[in-house]
Scaffold this active site. Structure first.
Site, PDB file in Angstrom:
ATOM      1  N   ASP A 174      16.623 -35.400   2.909  1.00 45.65           N
ATOM      2  CA  ASP A 174      16.664 -33.932   2.905  1.00 45.65           C
ATOM      3  C   ASP A 174      15.690 -33.335   1.897  1.00 45.65           C
ATOM      4  O   ASP A 174      15.978 -32.318   1.272  1.00 45.65           O
ATOM      5  CB  ASP A 174      18.085 -33.418   2.612  1.00 45.65           C
ATOM      6  CG  ASP A 174      19.113 -34.090   3.493  1.00 45.65           C
ATOM      7  OD1 ASP A 174      18.890 -34.103   4.704  1.00 45.65           O
ATOM      8  OD2 ASP A 174      20.112 -34.620   2.969  1.00 45.65           O
TER       9      ASP A 174
ATOM     10  N   LYS B   8      11.172 -32.898   4.428  1.00 50.22           N
ATOM     11  CA  LYS B   8      10.114 -33.643   5.127  1.00 50.22           C
ATOM     12  C   LYS B   8       9.660 -32.900   6.369  1.00 50.22           C
ATOM     13  O   LYS B   8       8.503 -32.940   6.743  1.00 50.22           O
ATOM     14  CB  LYS B   8      10.637 -35.025   5.561  1.00 50.22           C
ATOM     15  CG  LYS B   8      10.808 -36.006   4.436  1.00 50.22           C
ATOM     16  CD  LYS B   8      11.219 -37.362   4.957  1.00 50.22           C
ATOM     17  CE  LYS B   8      12.621 -37.385   5.496  1.00 50.22           C
ATOM     18  NZ  LYS B   8      13.674 -37.192   4.506  1.00 50.22           N
TER      19      LYS B   8
ATOM     20  N   GLY C  81      17.852 -35.396  10.858  1.00 50.95           N
ATOM     21  CA  GLY C  81      17.846 -34.129  11.590  1.00 50.95           C
ATOM     22  C   GLY C  81      16.803 -33.232  11.009  1.00 50.95           C
ATOM     23  O   GLY C  81      16.732 -33.075   9.793  1.00 50.95           O
ATOM     24  N   HIS C  82      15.961 -32.706  11.865  1.00 49.98           N
ATOM     25  CA  HIS C  82      15.062 -31.691  11.334  1.00 49.98           C
ATOM     26  C   HIS C  82      14.803 -30.609  12.370  1.00 49.98           C
ATOM     27  O   HIS C  82      14.751 -30.869  13.558  1.00 49.98           O
ATOM     28  CB  HIS C  82      13.875 -32.349  10.638  1.00 49.98           C
ATOM     29  CG  HIS C  82      12.557 -32.230  11.274  1.00 49.98           C
ATOM     30  ND1 HIS C  82      11.798 -33.316  11.577  1.00 49.98           N
ATOM     31  CD2 HIS C  82      11.844 -31.150  11.611  1.00 49.98           C
ATOM     32  CE1 HIS C  82      10.679 -32.898  12.095  1.00 49.98           C
ATOM     33  NE2 HIS C  82      10.675 -31.594  12.140  1.00 49.98           N
TER      34      HIS C  82
ATOM     35  N   GLN D 285      15.447 -39.937   6.300  1.00 52.40           N
ATOM     36  CA  GLN D 285      16.206 -40.219   5.068  1.00 52.40           C
ATOM     37  C   GLN D 285      15.271 -40.362   3.853  1.00 52.40           C
ATOM     38  O   GLN D 285      14.148 -39.905   3.911  1.00 52.40           O
ATOM     39  CB  GLN D 285      17.091 -41.472   5.227  1.00 52.40           C
ATOM     40  CG  GLN D 285      18.232 -41.323   6.210  1.00 52.40           C
ATOM     41  CD  GLN D 285      17.864 -41.714   7.620  1.00 52.40           C
ATOM     42  OE1 GLN D 285      17.154 -42.674   7.836  1.00 52.40           O
ATOM     43  NE2 GLN D 285      18.355 -40.978   8.593  1.00 52.40           N
TER      44      GLN D 285
HETATM   45  P1  IMP Z   1      24.475 -43.512   7.988  1.00 52.99           P
HETATM   46  O1  IMP Z   1      22.977 -43.518   7.970  1.00 52.99           O
HETATM   47  O2  IMP Z   1      25.051 -42.545   8.995  1.00 52.99           O
HETATM   48  O3  IMP Z   1      25.060 -44.880   8.113  1.00 52.99           O
HETATM   49  O4  IMP Z   1      24.975 -42.956   6.568  1.00 52.99           O
HETATM   50  C1  IMP Z   1      24.803 -43.706   5.372  1.00 52.99           C
HETATM   51  C2  IMP Z   1      24.476 -42.802   4.205  1.00 52.99           C
HETATM   52  O5  IMP Z   1      23.185 -42.218   4.409  1.00 52.99           O
HETATM   53  C3  IMP Z   1      25.433 -41.625   4.029  1.00 52.99           C
HETATM   54  O6  IMP Z   1      25.584 -41.353   2.654  1.00 52.99           O
HETATM   55  C4  IMP Z   1      24.716 -40.475   4.716  1.00 52.99           C
HETATM   56  O7  IMP Z   1      25.125 -39.229   4.215  1.00 52.99           O
HETATM   57  C5  IMP Z   1      23.280 -40.799   4.332  1.00 52.99           C
HETATM   58  N1  IMP Z   1      22.304 -40.233   5.287  1.00 52.99           N
HETATM   59  C6  IMP Z   1      22.018 -40.669   6.499  1.00 52.99           C
HETATM   60  N2  IMP Z   1      21.064 -39.900   7.072  1.00 52.99           N
HETATM   61  C7  IMP Z   1      20.738 -38.965   6.173  1.00 52.99           C
HETATM   62  C8  IMP Z   1      19.788 -37.896   6.160  1.00 52.99           C
HETATM   63  O8  IMP Z   1      19.038 -37.652   7.116  1.00 52.99           O
HETATM   64  N3  IMP Z   1      19.753 -37.157   5.029  1.00 52.99           N
HETATM   65  C9  IMP Z   1      20.550 -37.419   3.951  1.00 52.99           C
HETATM   66  N4  IMP Z   1      21.432 -38.403   3.917  1.00 52.99           N
HETATM   67  C10 IMP Z   1      21.543 -39.177   5.012  1.00 52.99           C
END
Ligand code: IMP
Length: 421
Positions: A13, A16, A40-41, A222
């Site tokens: 977040d 990007k 997500g963007h 991420q």
């Molecule tokens: P997962 O990727 O859904 O397995 O989540 C694992 C961790 O990564 C969690 O703490 C999520 O909140 C974090 N996470 C996954 N995708 C994002 C993103 O796009 N932005 C911020 N945090 C993310």
């Protein structure tokens, strides 16, 4: 432009999307190389906003080939929804290539993601519940279903059968519903009718494009602190969001990469659980959260907010070979009175300048701060020279501590609020 990687240098977040959109306008190819629809963007097209999850950022440009490469985990059901949304906007000329090697997120992966989290109760990771981890588990366990399997329907049923023998046992043991091979197979046959034409060998395509000197943007999702190896394990995602993973996730040579743009937010945020040394719980945090609209794009959760952490940035930029910083959301700090930047940690009475691998140790790390004078970003700021001395000092300190120049500075959500330094 050549071959450029955009990576998030913190916990995701970092803004990007805006920088990626800006760079995508100069690209021939935009490629996602890891993660899935946990990213997500939001992108603007014809005055309307679209939330992209798996589709790369060049999707609304008919001259750009958008690649979903090998290292991505793809939810084909959700991708069709995303594609329909694009089509419903009246735009049909998009170019999409899905790697035949990328793994598919199946409905049971979503069930398992939720179940694993529930089992952990107060130790939960705080995942996006999109099935990302369970899909990467099956990839590593060598029982995943890949996009290419949708092109070989004769074999798909047998593969699905083998996978479901294990998955159904697991689902049953967790008290979850099991899946019928024929039912799931029939759904995937329908999926293959829609997605089949986009599936091909993206590695072959990308390497040929590199030979032809095409401009390619590799779009990370991420941030590096969520990297499965480099992040705050186990409070991480299941992929590697840094430039280091581009060669693997896209199947290209590391030597092909010309620039690595590290996207750094001017402060720090994180969603989900896990240690966060510079986290704030005061009015400053509230102010930053509101000014920066710090709520998740995918989950809408309020993000945790804290001061900028240079121990993190220094490590992440160094190991990922960052060639420039894009400093984002700088305007959010405008008018913040008690401005600080963390440059070291104190761990059990000792000063350290690295990120401990042990979560226990990292949780005990206390930030050591340098104070900064408050600054204001004026509405009519058009260039670096228009910035105040105090604002410039903040930027210079980041450059000095990381050894990487800030070459892009974002001071607002509009495109013209992006300064090239
Ligand atoms: P997962 O990727 O859904 O397995 O989540 C694992 C961790 O990564 C969690 O703490 C999520 O909140 C974090 N996470 C996954 N995708 C994002 C993103 O796009 N932005 C911020 N945090 C993310």
């Amino acid at each position: 432009m050549a071959v450029v990687v955009v990576e998030g240098a913190q916990w995701g977040d970092e803004g990007k999307g805006k920088i990626t959109d800006y760079l995508a306008s100069k690209a021939d190819i935009v490629c996602r190389f890891q993660g899935g629809n946990n990213a997500g963007h939001t992108i603007c097209f014809n005055g309307k906003k679209y939330a992209l999850r798996s589709l790369p950022s060049g999707i609304f440009n008919e001259n750009i080939v958008n690649v979903i490469a090998d290292g991505v985990v793809l939810n084909p059901f959700m991708l069709i929804d995303e594609i329909n949304e694009i089509r419903n906007s009246g735009f049909n000329n998009f170019k999409l290539l899905i790697s035949n090697r990328c793994h598919l997120i199946m409905p049971y992966h979503l069930d398992l993601d939720g179940a694993y989290e529930n089992l952990l109760s107060d130790k939960k990771i705080g995942t996006t519940k999109k099935g990302i981890g369970p899909c990467y588990i099956d990839k590593a366990a060598r029982r995943g279903i890949r996009a290419g399997d949708l092109l070989e329907l004769d074999f798909l049923k047998e593969k699905l059968n083998d996978t479901l023998i294990v998955k159904n046992l697991e689902l049953k043991s967790l008290g979850l519903k099991t899946y019928d091979v024929d039912e799931l197979y029939n759904k995937l046959v329908e999926i293959s009718k829609v997605l089949g034409k986009y599936i091909a060998d993206s590695q072959y395509f990308l390497n040929n494009a590199i030979k032809k000197g095409k401009n390619i943007l590799f779009e990370g999702a991420q941030g590096i602190m969520l990297d499965i190896d480099r992040g705050t394990y186990p409070y991480v995602t299941s992929s590697s969001p840094s430039s280091n993973y581009v060669p693997q996730g896209a199947g290209i040579s590391p030597k092909a990469i010309d620039e690595v743009v590290a996207i750094c937010k001017a402060y720090t945020t994180r969603v989900g659980e896990g240690p966060f040394p510079t986290e704030l719980f005061n009015d400053t945090a509230e102010l930053i959260r509101e000014k920066g609209h710090e709520y998740g794009t995918v989950t809408h959760r309020p993000r945790r907010v804290g001061y900028l952490d240079l121990v993190i940035l220094k490590r992440n930029l160094e190991m990922s070979g960052a060639t420039m910083i894009a400093l984002t959301l700088f305007d959010v700090l405008s008018g913040i009175d008690d401005l600080k930047v963390c440059y070291k940690y104190e761990l059990d009475g000792k000063e350290i300048d690295y990120i401990p691998a042990s979560l226990n140790e990292y949780s005990r790390c206390k930030p050591i701060y340098k104070n900064f004078k408050s600054f204001t970003i004026e509405q009519d700021t058009k260039s670096y020279n228009d910035l105040s001395k105090e604002a410039k000092e903040y930027i210079s300190y980041i450059e000095e501590m990381t050894g990487v120049k800030v070459k892009i500075l974002s001071i607002g959500s509009d495109r013209e609020k992006t300064l090239i330094l």
